[in-house]
Write a protein that holds these residues in place. Structure first.
Motif, short mmCIF file in Angstrom:
data_model
loop_
_atom_site.label_atom_id
_atom_site.label_comp_id
_atom_site.label_asym_id
_atom_site.label_seq_id
_atom_site.Cartn_x
_atom_site.Cartn_y
_atom_site.Cartn_z
N GLY A 249 0.82 -1.20 0.00
CA GLY A 249 0.00 0.00 0.00
C GLY A 249 0.86 1.26 0.00
N ARG A 250 0.34 2.30 0.62
CA ARG A 250 1.03 3.60 0.67
C ARG A 250 2.36 3.48 1.42
NH1 ARG A 250 -1.30 9.08 0.22
NH2 ARG A 250 -3.11 7.89 -0.43
N VAL A 251 2.34 2.78 2.55
CA VAL A 251 3.58 2.60 3.33
C VAL A 251 4.60 1.81 2.52
CG1 VAL A 251 4.57 1.54 5.39
CG2 VAL A 251 2.41 2.79 5.55
N GLY A 252 4.16 0.74 1.87
CA GLY A 252 5.05 -0.06 1.05
C GLY A 252 5.66 0.74 -0.07
N PHE A 253 4.86 1.64 -0.66
CA PHE A 253 5.37 2.50 -1.72
C PHE A 253 6.52 3.35 -1.20
CE2 PHE A 253 5.49 6.65 -3.77
CZ PHE A 253 5.73 6.28 -5.08
N PHE A 254 6.30 4.02 -0.07
CA PHE A 254 7.35 4.92 0.45
C PHE A 254 8.57 4.15 0.94
CE2 PHE A 254 3.68 7.83 0.68
CZ PHE A 254 4.21 8.83 -0.11
N VAL A 255 8.35 3.03 1.58
CA VAL A 255 9.49 2.21 2.03
C VAL A 255 10.25 1.67 0.83
CG1 VAL A 255 10.12 0.06 3.22
CG2 VAL A 255 8.48 1.63 4.26
N GLY A 256 9.50 1.15 -0.16
CA GLY A 256 10.12 0.62 -1.36
C GLY A 256 10.92 1.67 -2.12
N MET A 257 10.36 2.86 -2.25
CA MET A 257 11.06 3.92 -2.98
C MET A 257 12.29 4.40 -2.21
SD MET A 257 9.64 3.99 -5.82
CE MET A 257 10.37 5.40 -6.61
N ALA A 258 12.21 4.45 -0.88
CA ALA A 258 13.37 4.85 -0.08
C ALA A 258 14.49 3.81 -0.23
CB ALA A 258 12.98 5.02 1.38
N ALA A 259 14.11 2.54 -0.16
CA ALA A 259 15.10 1.47 -0.33
C ALA A 259 15.67 1.50 -1.74
CB ALA A 259 14.47 0.11 -0.03
N TRP A 260 14.82 1.78 -2.73
CA TRP A 260 15.27 1.85 -4.12
C TRP A 260 16.26 3.00 -4.30
CZ3 TRP A 260 15.40 -1.37 -7.92
CH2 TRP A 260 15.66 -0.92 -9.22
N ALA A 261 15.97 4.16 -3.70
CA ALA A 261 16.88 5.30 -3.79
C ALA A 261 18.24 4.96 -3.18
CB ALA A 261 16.27 6.52 -3.10
N ALA A 262 18.21 4.26 -2.06
CA ALA A 262 19.48 3.85 -1.42
C ALA A 262 20.23 2.86 -2.31
CB ALA A 262 19.20 3.22 -0.06
N LEU A 263 19.51 1.90 -2.89
CA LEU A 263 20.14 0.91 -3.76
C LEU A 263 20.74 1.57 -5.00
CD1 LEU A 263 20.65 -2.12 -4.28
CD2 LEU A 263 18.48 -2.15 -5.51
N VAL A 264 20.02 2.50 -5.59
CA VAL A 264 20.53 3.20 -6.77
C VAL A 264 21.78 4.01 -6.41
CG1 VAL A 264 20.02 5.07 -8.42
CG2 VAL A 264 18.34 3.26 -8.02
N THR A 265 21.75 4.69 -5.29
CA THR A 265 22.91 5.48 -4.85
C THR A 265 24.13 4.59 -4.64
OG1 THR A 265 21.47 7.11 -3.81
CG2 THR A 265 23.77 7.06 -3.07
N ILE A 266 23.93 3.48 -3.96
CA ILE A 266 25.02 2.53 -3.73
C ILE A 266 25.53 1.97 -5.06
CG2 ILE A 266 25.58 0.26 -2.77
CD1 ILE A 266 23.61 1.02 -0.45
#
Length: 132
Positions: free
Chosen positions: A42-59
């Protein structure tokens, strides 16, 4: 001397191909997590997923920039795989978000399919590997 130079060139090409392969496989694995988080959380999963994705992309980008060399043909792989991934990722979201939120029977296969472009391009044999 020529044999040593040839051996060194080949080793560098294989190392350059290896990090690209690792990068693309990591992207594919991250995509599975991202799609599952968005579809199931849901909404929480979206924000958690996008935050994790941003970290993964940065790394990933930081790690890739420190590799120092790129094997011949890798630029094409690094263009084709993300373009194909974007199409598949976008399609899974466009199809799934309107009516499949929280439906694991849709999101698990969709998450696995989202990784396919990265995995296929990462594991596609290079000419140098086929000749070996």
């Amino acid at each position: 001397m020529l044999a040593r130079a040839e051996s060194s060139t080949r080793l560098t090409q294989l190392r350059g191909a290896r990090w690209v392969r690792t990068y693309l496989l990591g992207w594919g694995l991250g995509s599975v997590g991202l799609v599952l988080a968005i579809g199931m959380g849901g909404r929480v999963g979206f924000f958690v997923g996008m935050a994790a994705w941003a970290a993964l992309v940065t790394i990933g980008v930081t790690w890739a920039s420190r590799q120092g060399f790129l094997a011949r043909g890798s630029r094409r792989r690094l263009a084709v795989a993300p373009a194909a991934w974007a199409v598949v990722y976008g399609a899974t979201l466009v199809i799934g978000l309107p009516g499949q939120a929280g439906n694991l029977a849709y999101w698990l296969p969709a998450a696995l399919v989202s990784a396919v472009p990265m995995v296929v391009v990462a594991l596609w044999p290079r000419r140098e590997e086929q000749a070996a």
